[in-house]
Scaffold this active site. Structure first.
Site, PDB file in Angstrom:
ATOM      1  N   GLU A 537       4.843   0.648  -1.084  1.00 28.89           N
ATOM      2  CA  GLU A 537       6.173   0.126  -0.796  1.00 28.89           C
ATOM      3  C   GLU A 537       7.062   0.461  -1.986  1.00 28.89           C
ATOM      4  OE1 GLU A 537       6.600  -4.066   0.097  1.00 28.89           O
ATOM      5  OE2 GLU A 537       8.755  -3.843   0.433  1.00 28.89           O
ATOM      6  N   ASN A 596      12.717  -0.547   2.002  1.00 28.01           N
ATOM      7  CA  ASN A 596      13.334  -1.739   2.602  1.00 28.01           C
ATOM      8  C   ASN A 596      14.765  -1.421   3.023  1.00 28.01           C
ATOM      9  OD1 ASN A 596      11.388  -4.117   2.063  1.00 28.01           O
ATOM     10  ND2 ASN A 596      11.406  -2.932   0.161  1.00 28.01           N
ATOM     11  N   GLU A 715       1.253  -9.889   3.050  1.00 27.89           N
ATOM     12  CA  GLU A 715       1.890  -9.707   1.738  1.00 27.89           C
ATOM     13  C   GLU A 715       1.450 -10.807   0.790  1.00 27.89           C
ATOM     14  OE1 GLU A 715       6.201  -8.584   1.578  1.00 27.89           O
ATOM     15  OE2 GLU A 715       6.186  -9.521   3.536  1.00 27.89           O
TER      16      GLU A 715
HETATM   17  P1  C2E Z   1       9.721  -7.622  -0.045  1.00 27.11           P
HETATM   18  O1  C2E Z   1      10.189  -6.412   0.656  1.00 27.11           O
HETATM   19  O2  C2E Z   1       9.069  -8.664   0.769  1.00 27.11           O
HETATM   20  O3  C2E Z   1       8.801  -7.101  -1.207  1.00 27.11           O
HETATM   21  C1  C2E Z   1       7.705  -7.738  -1.630  1.00 27.11           C
HETATM   22  C2  C2E Z   1       7.961  -8.515  -2.852  1.00 27.11           C
HETATM   23  O4  C2E Z   1       6.863  -9.368  -3.092  1.00 27.11           O
HETATM   24  C3  C2E Z   1       8.085  -7.641  -4.111  1.00 27.11           C
HETATM   25  O5  C2E Z   1       8.988  -8.271  -4.990  1.00 27.11           O
HETATM   26  C4  C2E Z   1       6.728  -7.740  -4.727  1.00 27.11           C
HETATM   27  O6  C2E Z   1       6.728  -7.559  -6.123  1.00 27.11           O
HETATM   28  C5  C2E Z   1       6.355  -9.151  -4.406  1.00 27.11           C
HETATM   29  N1  C2E Z   1       4.914  -9.301  -4.371  1.00 27.11           N
HETATM   30  C6  C2E Z   1       4.019  -8.391  -3.977  1.00 27.11           C
HETATM   31  N2  C2E Z   1       2.776  -8.871  -4.092  1.00 27.11           N
HETATM   32  C7  C2E Z   1       2.883 -10.120  -4.575  1.00 27.11           C
HETATM   33  C8  C2E Z   1       1.948 -11.147  -4.893  1.00 27.11           C
HETATM   34  O7  C2E Z   1       0.737 -10.995  -4.768  1.00 27.11           O
HETATM   35  N3  C2E Z   1       2.437 -12.311  -5.350  1.00 27.11           N
HETATM   36  C9  C2E Z   1       3.755 -12.509  -5.547  1.00 27.11           C
HETATM   37  N4  C2E Z   1       4.157 -13.685  -6.022  1.00 27.11           N
HETATM   38  N5  C2E Z   1       4.680 -11.580  -5.235  1.00 27.11           N
HETATM   39  C10 C2E Z   1       4.239 -10.399  -4.754  1.00 27.11           C
HETATM   40  P2  C2E Z   1      10.174  -7.501  -5.572  1.00 27.11           P
HETATM   41  O8  C2E Z   1       9.840  -6.102  -5.865  1.00 27.11           O
HETATM   42  O9  C2E Z   1      10.719  -8.347  -6.637  1.00 27.11           O
HETATM   43  O10 C2E Z   1      11.161  -7.468  -4.341  1.00 27.11           O
HETATM   44  C11 C2E Z   1      11.686  -8.617  -3.818  1.00 27.11           C
HETATM   45  C12 C2E Z   1      12.467  -8.348  -2.616  1.00 27.11           C
HETATM   46  O11 C2E Z   1      13.615  -7.591  -2.955  1.00 27.11           O
HETATM   47  C13 C2E Z   1      11.746  -7.526  -1.583  1.00 27.11           C
HETATM   48  O12 C2E Z   1      10.921  -8.312  -0.839  1.00 27.11           O
HETATM   49  C14 C2E Z   1      12.888  -6.955  -0.811  1.00 27.11           C
HETATM   50  O13 C2E Z   1      13.341  -7.913   0.109  1.00 27.11           O
HETATM   51  C15 C2E Z   1      13.946  -6.765  -1.877  1.00 27.11           C
HETATM   52  N6  C2E Z   1      13.951  -5.368  -2.267  1.00 27.11           N
HETATM   53  C16 C2E Z   1      13.208  -4.730  -3.189  1.00 27.11           C
HETATM   54  N7  C2E Z   1      13.534  -3.430  -3.230  1.00 27.11           N
HETATM   55  C17 C2E Z   1      14.494  -3.231  -2.294  1.00 27.11           C
HETATM   56  C18 C2E Z   1      15.229  -2.084  -1.836  1.00 27.11           C
HETATM   57  O14 C2E Z   1      15.039  -0.958  -2.289  1.00 27.11           O
HETATM   58  N8  C2E Z   1      16.156  -2.271  -0.855  1.00 27.11           N
HETATM   59  C19 C2E Z   1      16.361  -3.499  -0.316  1.00 27.11           C
HETATM   60  N9  C2E Z   1      17.264  -3.610   0.663  1.00 27.11           N
HETATM   61  N10 C2E Z   1      15.686  -4.580  -0.704  1.00 27.11           N
HETATM   62  C20 C2E Z   1      14.745  -4.458  -1.685  1.00 27.11           C
HETATM   63 MG    MG Z   2       8.224  -8.905   2.342  1.00 27.66          MG
HETATM   64 MG    MG Z   3       9.519  -5.237   1.963  1.00 24.67          MG
END
Ligand code: C2E
Ligand code: MG
Ligand code: MG
Length: 762
Positions: A537, A596, A715
């Site tokens: 991802e 995403n 996830e």
């Molecule tokens: P998401 O798409 O649901 O991405 C998964 C998030 O959960 C990621 O946070 C990831 O680091 C986190 N995660 C994965 N495994 C675990 C785990 O085992 N435990 C915990 N506590 N967290 C975990 P991240 O990278 O901080 O991204 C957060 C959200 O930000 C994403 O949720 C997505 O909604 C948004 N995001 C990130 N990159 C993009 C992007 O390029 N475009 C858009 N539109 N949204 C993005």
């Molecule tokens: Mg997600």
């Molecule tokens: Mg996602």
């Protein structure tokens, strides 16, 4: 239809006549033939001629009689109306005016103009065609000005309806007028009235029964309201004079703020009402104790002693409002709970906001959200979910104070507007009462459910420059307290600082995008059975020049409120495709790259072009790209979502439903949307170990998905136990810190290479 019938009868008659003539000719030619044949033909011809003649006579009589009786009835009606009225036809062949109208228009029965001249004149037009008639019929309560005598004018409000169509196809219209001159006449009445008031205390002398519309005079210096007898009867409030308070007691609660606003303007800025006619429309409890709509068309008048009097006419407009209400119901009522919807809330809120400024009052704006409502939908079914929403709406309605307002603004979000009585604790007290009622619903089909709701509130006008802003702040307060179920959070100045910070973020982010400070991190997706990396991802990061990493939670929500998100998405798609291709070229195993997408991107017309362009530029086969959409995004506009998803599927791209289970309704939509992968939200994984309901949901979601050929990934998997449990429940893939955190491209490459030889299966 009538014309068709008429033509049919004519055709039958003509055919009959032709046949008869032919028979007569035949009989004449064969007059030398057998006497008997000749006799039969002649008798038939004679009989036919006689019958046709009688039939024509009879038919004409019936027609005339029918027409005369209907027109007689209408003429009688017009004649007996006390209001000015007329009956006229669309060819302007006839015009029947009653006495009241003749008087109002100062017409002489001896010298009546022809209808072709008179009708346009009464509607203040040069001529009348079909289009003009349509306008006249459609425009209710519109004021028409027409000339009277040599050099004067008169105003009339006409209500016109088509009442009859005669055999020739002429349509007759009945126009009933409200003579505004009566109101103007009142001006002179008022002057003499005020003179008489000064001279005598005998107000009974005053006769206000000018017409069959109610009249209301307001004497400003005594604060007394003088109703005509008709008005007293109309609203069932007797008394030679009333106070504003008497009248206020009849006002419908929702219209109180409007009423107060007008009373205040009349008291303090009456000169605003000089020279222009104002209209106040509100609901009053009528003589039958039912609320009806009344329109008060009034004006301020300078009287002899220098004082000011308000005078005007009261008309019952319930019928017109009823029609409006039906339209309003569709546009402004929530279909599930039958309480007002967001549109209505915004209208009412804006109006109340104006009142707060003018009346120096304030309101609480409370927004509420039923906690984990999607679980109710999933476990108790959609119908029961709706039932709960209905009951919640009823509980809400019970908390409405005088002039308050309640609405369902979306899924499980509700709003309340309450009059601020000066009690700082009011929002908390009210929400606690609602929470108690909600908790009490956990019986029967909702047995063992913990039913709670969270709330955020703000004060109007104190907390915002418009109603919309106050709402946003109440919603902001709700979102800050949302991590705790049942939280009730008031908007504070500190939150205001957060909003300011967000606007700074926006400015900085704009600059960061230009300076290419955004980078992609990648988090692996693992197959539960083999431990192999099956996908990545792509997660965006903002790498500041000083090396600090800003997580997406900080800037994505800000970007999502502006077009910046589209720039970010375009960058992510292009970079992710480029990277995927680069790794393929380096001989790494074929894996699917996910990106995403936010609501604003997804609903852009050119989103497919952006995706197709990035694939083409990097010659990446489409099956290696997956787009993650959140469930709430997918449900925003379901029709558009389905068509957009289909377009992407035609391109050959895969689509995953992200954060599945966090939205409003989930399982029901699973069936209609063309997803290829379903990502169970982290909250499921977190609660799975000790919550049987969650386990049940996961297993049924997986089952339904499998039946549709959709693969599932969980996830946020952090422990081996979670991985094991997910495998038992039938889940295909996992993503989480247990396997790997999001990492830079370099670390990701190393991770994939390592995974080819070292794999862990829990
Ligand atoms: P998401 O798409 O649901 O991405 C998964 C998030 O959960 C990621 O946070 C990831 O680091 C986190 N995660 C994965 N495994 C675990 C785990 O085992 N435990 C915990 N506590 N967290 C975990 P991240 O990278 O901080 O991204 C957060 C959200 O930000 C994403 O949720 C997505 O909604 C948004 N995001 C990130 N990159 C993009 C992007 O390029 N475009 C858009 N539109 N949204 C993005
Ligand atoms: Mg997600
Ligand atoms: Mg996602």
């Amino acid at each position: 239809m009538k014309r068709l019938k008429q033509r049919l009868i004519y055709s039958i008659m003509v055919t009959f006549a032709i046949v008869t003539v032919l028979i007569i000719i035949y009989a004449f030619r064969h007059r030398d033939a057998d006497d008997l044949v000749y006799l039969i033909f002649n008798s038939y011809a004679l009989l036919a001629v006689l019958l046709s003649f009688l039939f024509v006579l009879y038919w004409q009589r019936v027609r005339r009689k029918r027409m005369i009786s209907e027109q007689k009835r209408l003429r009688h009606l017009v004649k007996n109306l006390t209001a000015p009225a007329m009956l006229w036809d669309d060819d302007l062949k006839s015009a029947e005016l009653n006495e009241a109208l003749m008087r109002a228009a100062e017409l002489d029965p001896e010298e009546m103009p022809a209808p072709k001249q008179l009708i346009p004149q009464l509607f203040g037009r040069e001529h009348i065609d079909d289009e003009a008639i349509r306008e006249i019929v459609l425009s209710k309560n519109q004021e028409y000005v027409f000339p009277v005598g040599e050099d004067r004018q008169r105003s009339m409000v006409w209500n016109t309806s088509a009442v009859h169509t005669d055999e020739e196809g002429l349509t007759y219209f009945l126009s009933i007028g409200v003579d505004l001159e009566n109101i103007r006449l009142m001006e002179s009445e008022l002057r003499s009235y005020s003179r008489r008031l000064a001279a005598s205390e005998n107000r009974n002398m005053l006769t206000m029964e000018l017409t069959d519309i109610g009249i209301l005079l307001i004497e400003l210096h005594t604060h007394k309201l003088y109703p005509s007898e008709k008005l007293q009867r109309m609203i069932g409030l007797s008394g030679e004079h009333w106070t504003a308070k008497d009248l206020r007691s009849l006002v419908y609660p929702m219209d109180l703020a409007l009423f107060d606003r007008h009373v205040k303007t009349i008291r303090n800025h009456v000169r605003d009402y000089m020279n222009t006619t104002q209209v106040l429309e509100l609901r009053l409890s009528g003589a039958d104790k039912r609320y009806r709509w009344y329109s008060y068309r009034f004006k301020a008048l300078q009287v002899a002693d220098g004082g000011v009097i308000i005078g005007g006419a009261v008309i019952d407009i319930s019928k017109e409002k009823e029609k409006d209400a039906q339209i309003e119901q569709i546009a402004y009522e929530d279909a599930v709970t039958a309480i007002p919807n967001r549109n209505r809330l915004m209208n009412v809120g804006e109006e109340l906001y104006l009142c707060t400024k003018e009346l120096d009052v304030s309101y609480w704006v409370i927004v509420m959200d039923i906690d984990r409502f999607h679980l109710i939908n999933d476990t108790c079914g959609y119908a029961n979910g709706n039932e709960l929403l209905k009951r919640f709406a009823r509980a809400l309605e019970k908390e409405l104070t005088e002039g308050g307002f309640g609405a369902r603004i979306s899924g499980d979000n509700f709003a309340l507007i309450l009059h601020d009585t000066g009690d700082e604790k009011l929002p908390v007290t009210v929400v606690k009462r609602i929470q108690k009622k909600l908790a009490a619903l956990a019986v029967g089909k909702f047995e063992n459910r913990s039913l709670t709701c969270s709330a955020g509130y703000a004060r109007m006008p104190h907390d915002g420059g418009s109603f919309e802003e106050v709402m946003e702040r109440a919603e902001f307060a709700l979102s800050t307290g949302k991590s705790v179920n049942g939280a009730v959070t008031g908007y504070t100045e500190q939150m205001h600082d957060t909003i300011i910070r967000e606007s700074n973020i926006e400015k900085e982010l704009r600059r960061a995008i230009e300076k290419n400070e955004l980078v992609l991190y990648y988090q692996p997706k693992i197959a539960l059975d083999s431990g192999a990396v099956i996908g990545l991802e792509a997660l965006v990061r903002w790498k500041k020049p000083d090396g600090t990493m800003v997580p997406p939670e900080v800037f994505i929500p800000v970007a999502e409120r502006t077009p910046l998100i589209m720039q970010i998405t375009r960058f992510v798609i292009r970079e992710a495709c480029r990277q995927a291709k680069e790794w393929q070229k380096k001989g790494l195993p074929e894996i699917v790259m996910s990106v995403n997408m936010s609501g604003m991107d997804f609903y852009q017309d050119n989103v497919c072009n952006v995706v197709a362009g990035a694939l083409k530029k990097n010659t990446l086969p489409p099956r290696f790209l997956e787009i993650e959409l959140t469930e709430s995004l997918a449900l925003k506009d379901i029709d558009l979502t389905v068509s957009r998803m289909k377009q992407l599927r035609v391109l050959g791209v895969q689509i995953a439903m992200d954060d599945f289970g966090t939205g409003y309704s989930s399982l029901s939509y699973l069936r209609s949307l063309p997803f290829t992968m379903l990502k169970l939200d982290r909250s499921f994984v977190m609660h799975m170990a000790d919550d049987l309901v969650v386990q049940e949901i996961v297993s049924s979601v997986v089952r339904i998905a499998k039946a549709k050929g959709i693969r599932t990934i969980a996830e946020g998997v952090e422990t081996p136990q979670q991985a094991q449990q997910l495998r038992l429940l039938g889940c295909d893939y996992v993503q989480g810190y247990l396997y790997g955190k999001p990492m830079s491209a370099e670390d990701t490459e190393a991770f994939i290479r390592r995974n080819q030889t070292e794999r862990k299966v829990y």
